[in-house]
Design a protein around this motif. Sequence first.
Motif, PDB file in Angstrom:
ATOM      1  N   SER A 198       0.809  -1.220   0.000  1.00 60.00           N
ATOM      2  CA  SER A 198       0.000   0.000   0.000  1.00 60.00           C
ATOM      3  C   SER A 198       0.843   1.272   0.000  1.00 60.00           C
ATOM      4  O   SER A 198       0.382   2.315  -0.463  1.00 60.00           O
ATOM      5  N   CYS A 199       2.055   1.187   0.509  1.00 59.11           N
ATOM      6  CA  CYS A 199       2.900   2.371   0.662  1.00 59.11           C
ATOM      7  C   CYS A 199       3.135   3.175  -0.627  1.00 59.11           C
ATOM      8  O   CYS A 199       3.201   4.395  -0.562  1.00 59.11           O
ATOM      9  N   PRO A 200       3.275   2.556  -1.780  1.00 62.58           N
ATOM     10  CA  PRO A 200       3.492   3.380  -2.978  1.00 62.58           C
ATOM     11  C   PRO A 200       2.373   4.397  -3.230  1.00 62.58           C
ATOM     12  O   PRO A 200       2.602   5.420  -3.873  1.00 62.58           O
ATOM     13  N   ALA A 201       1.184   4.167  -2.705  1.00 68.56           N
ATOM     14  CA  ALA A 201       0.085   5.129  -2.869  1.00 68.56           C
ATOM     15  C   ALA A 201       0.298   6.363  -2.000  1.00 68.56           C
ATOM     16  O   ALA A 201      -0.302   7.404  -2.247  1.00 68.56           O
ATOM     17  N   GLN A 202       1.159   6.239  -1.010  1.00 71.66           N
ATOM     18  CA  GLN A 202       1.465   7.296  -0.046  1.00 71.66           C
ATOM     19  C   GLN A 202       0.186   7.918   0.493  1.00 71.66           C
ATOM     20  O   GLN A 202      -0.694   7.220   0.952  1.00 71.66           O
ATOM     21  N   THR A 203       0.078   9.221   0.449  1.00 74.84           N
ATOM     22  CA  THR A 203      -1.114   9.903   0.965  1.00 74.84           C
ATOM     23  C   THR A 203      -1.903  10.466  -0.212  1.00 74.84           C
ATOM     24  O   THR A 203      -2.095  11.671  -0.336  1.00 74.84           O
TER      25      THR A 203
ATOM     26  N   VAL B 287      -8.516   6.219   0.658  1.00 79.16           N
ATOM     27  CA  VAL B 287      -8.374   5.215   1.706  1.00 79.16           C
ATOM     28  C   VAL B 287      -8.155   3.829   1.101  1.00 79.16           C
ATOM     29  O   VAL B 287      -7.548   2.971   1.715  1.00 79.16           O
ATOM     30  N   GLY B 288      -8.607   3.626  -0.117  1.00 79.18           N
ATOM     31  CA  GLY B 288      -8.581   2.324  -0.771  1.00 79.18           C
ATOM     32  C   GLY B 288      -7.316   1.517  -0.634  1.00 79.18           C
ATOM     33  O   GLY B 288      -7.379   0.351  -0.238  1.00 79.18           O
ATOM     34  N   PRO B 289      -6.153   2.087  -0.936  1.00 74.33           N
ATOM     35  CA  PRO B 289      -4.931   1.276  -0.869  1.00 74.33           C
ATOM     36  C   PRO B 289      -4.632   0.730   0.525  1.00 74.33           C
ATOM     37  O   PRO B 289      -4.002  -0.307   0.668  1.00 74.33           O
ATOM     38  N   TYR B 290      -5.075   1.422   1.558  1.00 75.45           N
ATOM     39  CA  TYR B 290      -4.791   0.995   2.923  1.00 75.45           C
ATOM     40  C   TYR B 290      -5.909   0.159   3.528  1.00 75.45           C
ATOM     41  O   TYR B 290      -5.754  -0.392   4.608  1.00 75.45           O
ATOM     42  N   PHE B 291      -7.040   0.072   2.844  1.00 75.09           N
ATOM     43  CA  PHE B 291      -8.172  -0.681   3.373  1.00 75.09           C
ATOM     44  C   PHE B 291      -7.804  -2.148   3.578  1.00 75.09           C
ATOM     45  O   PHE B 291      -8.148  -2.741   4.595  1.00 75.09           O
ATOM     46  N   TYR B 292      -7.087  -2.725   2.609  1.00 72.78           N
ATOM     47  CA  TYR B 292      -6.701  -4.139   2.721  1.00 72.78           C
ATOM     48  C   TYR B 292      -5.857  -4.376   3.973  1.00 72.78           C
ATOM     49  O   TYR B 292      -6.096  -5.328   4.718  1.00 72.78           O
ATOM     50  N   SER B 293      -4.889  -3.514   4.239  1.00 72.89           N
ATOM     51  CA  SER B 293      -4.038  -3.664   5.427  1.00 72.89           C
ATOM     52  C   SER B 293      -4.862  -3.556   6.701  1.00 72.89           C
ATOM     53  O   SER B 293      -4.679  -4.344   7.646  1.00 72.89           O
ATOM     54  N   PHE B 294      -5.765  -2.593   6.748  1.00 70.39           N
ATOM     55  CA  PHE B 294      -6.628  -2.398   7.902  1.00 70.39           C
ATOM     56  C   PHE B 294      -7.523  -3.621   8.107  1.00 70.39           C
ATOM     57  O   PHE B 294      -7.628  -4.163   9.209  1.00 70.39           O
TER      58      PHE B 294
END
Length: 139
Positions: free
Chosen positions: A82-87, A91-98
Motif C-alpha cells: 500500500s505504501c506506494p500510494a502514499q497519501t 483510503v482504498g490502498p490501505y483498506f486491505y491492510s486495515f
Amino acid sequence: ALIFICGFLCIWINYDSDNQRYIFRQTKGECLIWGKKPSKIVAEYTTASGAIKKNLLLLDGWWKVSRHFHYMPEILASICWSCPAQTSGVVGPYFYSFFLTILLIDRAFRDDDRCRKKYGPYWEKYCNEVPYLIVPFVL
C-alpha cells in the motif's frame, strides 16, 4: 527500493515460518530448525468420538517468537504493497491492510481459544513457553 526489500523480506519470513511448521509436522519433530533440534510439547487431546490423539506443538524458530508470529509479516507485507500510494487522499490502498489486521487479530484470538479447549493443560504450558499471541512484548 526499500519498500520492495521490506515487502520481499516479509514474504520470505512468512514462507519460512510456514515451512518450519510444515517440516516439523512431516518429520514428527525429528528435524533441525535454525540449526538445532526443535523443542516441542507432545499434546494429547480427545476427539468427539472419544479417541485419544496426540499432536506436537513447536517451540522453536519463528514459533518461539509468538504463537501466531506468521501474521506479522503478512500484515507488514500488505502495508508495503500500500505504501506506494502514499497519501493520495484515497483510503482504498490501505483498506486491505486495515481489514487484514482486524481479521488476523480476531483469528488469532479464536484459534487460541479453540486450542485452549482442545489441548487444555498442554496449551497452558505452551502459552507459558510462548507468551505472546502475535507481536512480542505487545500482544
